[in-house]
Design a protein around this motif. Structure first.
Motif, short mmCIF file in Angstrom:
data_model
loop_
_atom_site.label_atom_id
_atom_site.label_comp_id
_atom_site.label_asym_id
_atom_site.label_seq_id
_atom_site.Cartn_x
_atom_site.Cartn_y
_atom_site.Cartn_z
N ILE A 9 -4.67 2.26 4.26
CA ILE A 9 -5.12 3.09 3.14
C ILE A 9 -5.50 4.49 3.61
CG2 ILE A 9 -6.83 3.37 1.31
CD1 ILE A 9 -7.05 0.27 1.25
N ARG A 17 -7.48 -6.39 -3.73
CA ARG A 17 -6.09 -6.83 -3.55
C ARG A 17 -6.02 -8.29 -3.13
NH1 ARG A 17 -3.07 -8.50 0.28
NH2 ARG A 17 -4.71 -8.11 1.82
N ALA A 43 -6.15 -3.23 6.47
CA ALA A 43 -5.91 -2.41 5.29
C ALA A 43 -6.65 -1.08 5.35
CB ALA A 43 -6.30 -3.16 4.03
N TYR A 99 0.82 -1.22 0.00
CA TYR A 99 0.00 0.00 0.00
C TYR A 99 0.86 1.27 0.00
CZ TYR A 99 -4.42 -2.41 0.34
OH TYR A 99 -5.52 -3.18 0.04
N ASP A 116 -9.34 -3.33 -0.57
CA ASP A 116 -8.48 -4.42 -0.08
C ASP A 116 -9.00 -5.78 -0.51
OD1 ASP A 116 -6.12 -5.19 1.57
OD2 ASP A 116 -7.66 -6.31 2.66
#
Length: 358
Positions: free
Chosen positions: A287, A334, A283, A86, A331
């Motif tokens: 972020i 991801r 996450a 990230y 996320d």
């Protein structure tokens, strides 16, 4: 034996990260608490106070499961990989778009742990310390464990909460007493260790768990109310109220432990949706609190536009929820694309390092 994850803790993990986002809505926003009073100030204090509770709860949940596990390098590698992903991805996007508005250091971009993500660095230290902490938890006699816990709680929490160094001179600074984010995480770990190892009628009871939680919340609300309506111009009182909201505050530990007990005593259940969402909560922090996203995000939000306390509260909760959902969705993408790769790398490097220290 049921190997399914207990979703009560996963639900609490979601709630704790949401509290952190709400906290950031206040502390990173344009509106300054110092310029408010009355109900608006009380609202902001309540929203802000949940952030450190969220951090402590997040650590306590991790500790609850780490206590029973052997140290694995793969855990550290996986956390580091996600943090680096990230950090690098967000930097590249902002760099290519020419949207970088804050100064930065190259080494903090290349190696974001512990540089730009304080939580990640401190949590990794806790993971490395977990084998030693587990030995203490498993081998220390109960009375010694209790004495140690009271002593650490006194120097790492009670003194910083109730004594203000620039007003009460003890000849000791908080740093000289060993206070840091790591010490707070260690205290989280040891509190959970004691709760797990020595269950009693208080920590096993739903009624007492709620009593512990609500009594801690009530004290905080009363302190905030008193300061917001009557003593907001008194520097000493404001300093104490700020101390109450610190990561190592006695009341933050109190409320955090109360939340853990309440959710621990919920009848265990498993919910796939909750578990999936909880898997991306880490996450959310990486972020939305990234050093490049943070200033842009909260300037766009512009919380100063919400003048009344009810507008500030409702919009703060709604905006924080929207930020939370967007980060979860990002996320999950991801995880779909890269999670298998990250898991494979973590396992391979982790297994290699594990063998080296055997």
């Amino acid at each position: 034996m049921n190997s399914k994850r207990n979703s009560s803790f996963e639900l609490l993990r979601i709630i704790s990260m949401y509290l952190i986002v709400v906290h950031h809505f206040v502390v990173h926003g344009i509106t300054q608490i110092g310029n408010t009073h009355g109900l608006k100030r009380l609202t902001m204090l309540l929203m802000q106070s949940g952030g450190k509770v969220g951090v402590n709860v997040f650590v306590m949940i991790g500790a609850y499961f780490l206590i029973e596990k052997n140290f694995k390098f793969s855990r550290v590698i996986k956390i580091s990989l996600i943090s680096i992903f990230y950090s690098w991805t967000i930097f590249m996007i902002f760099f290519l778009l020419g949207k970088i508005i804050v100064p930065y250091k190259w080494y903090e971009i290349l190696i974001p742990v512990p540089g730009t993500y304080w939580f990640v660095g401190s949590y990794i230290v806790l993971i490395f310390a977990s084998p030693i902490l587990n030995k203490i938890i498993n081998n220390l006699p109960k009375h010694q464990y209790k004495n140690m816990l009271f002593f650490l709680l006194f120097i790492w929490s009670i003194i910083p909460t109730f004594l203000i160094s620039n007003m009460i001179d003890l000849g000791l600074s908080h740093s000289e007493l060993g206070n840091s984010t790591v010490s707070s995480f260690v205290l989280d770990y040891l509190i959970i260790g004691y709760i797990k190892k020595y269950p009693n009628k208080y920590v096993e009871s739903k009624k007492y768990s709620w009593l512990i939680l609500l009594s801690g919340i009530s004290i905080m609300i009363l302190a905030f109310y008193f300061e917001s309506f009557y003593m907001y111009e008194n520097q000493l009182v404001s300093e104490y109220v700020n101390n109450f909201m610190n990561l190592n505050s006695f009341f933050e530990f109190w409320i955090s432990a109360g939340l853990i007990l309440v959710f621990k005593n919920i009848t265990p259940f498993s919910n796939k949706f909750i578990n999936i969402i909880a898997g991306s909560t880490f996450a959310v922090y990486l972020i939305h609190d990234n050093q490049f996203i943070r200033p842009m995000l909260w300037q766009k939000v512009n919380n100063v536009q919400y003048q009344s306390s009810i507008d500030f509260l409702i919009n703060g909760l709604e905006i924080s929820l929207l930020i939370f959902i967007i980060c979860i969705v990002l996320d999950m993408i991801r995880r779909i694309l890269l999670d298998n790769l990250f898991n494979s790398i973590s396992q391979q490097i982790g297994n290699y390092l594990d063998k080296k220290i055997e």
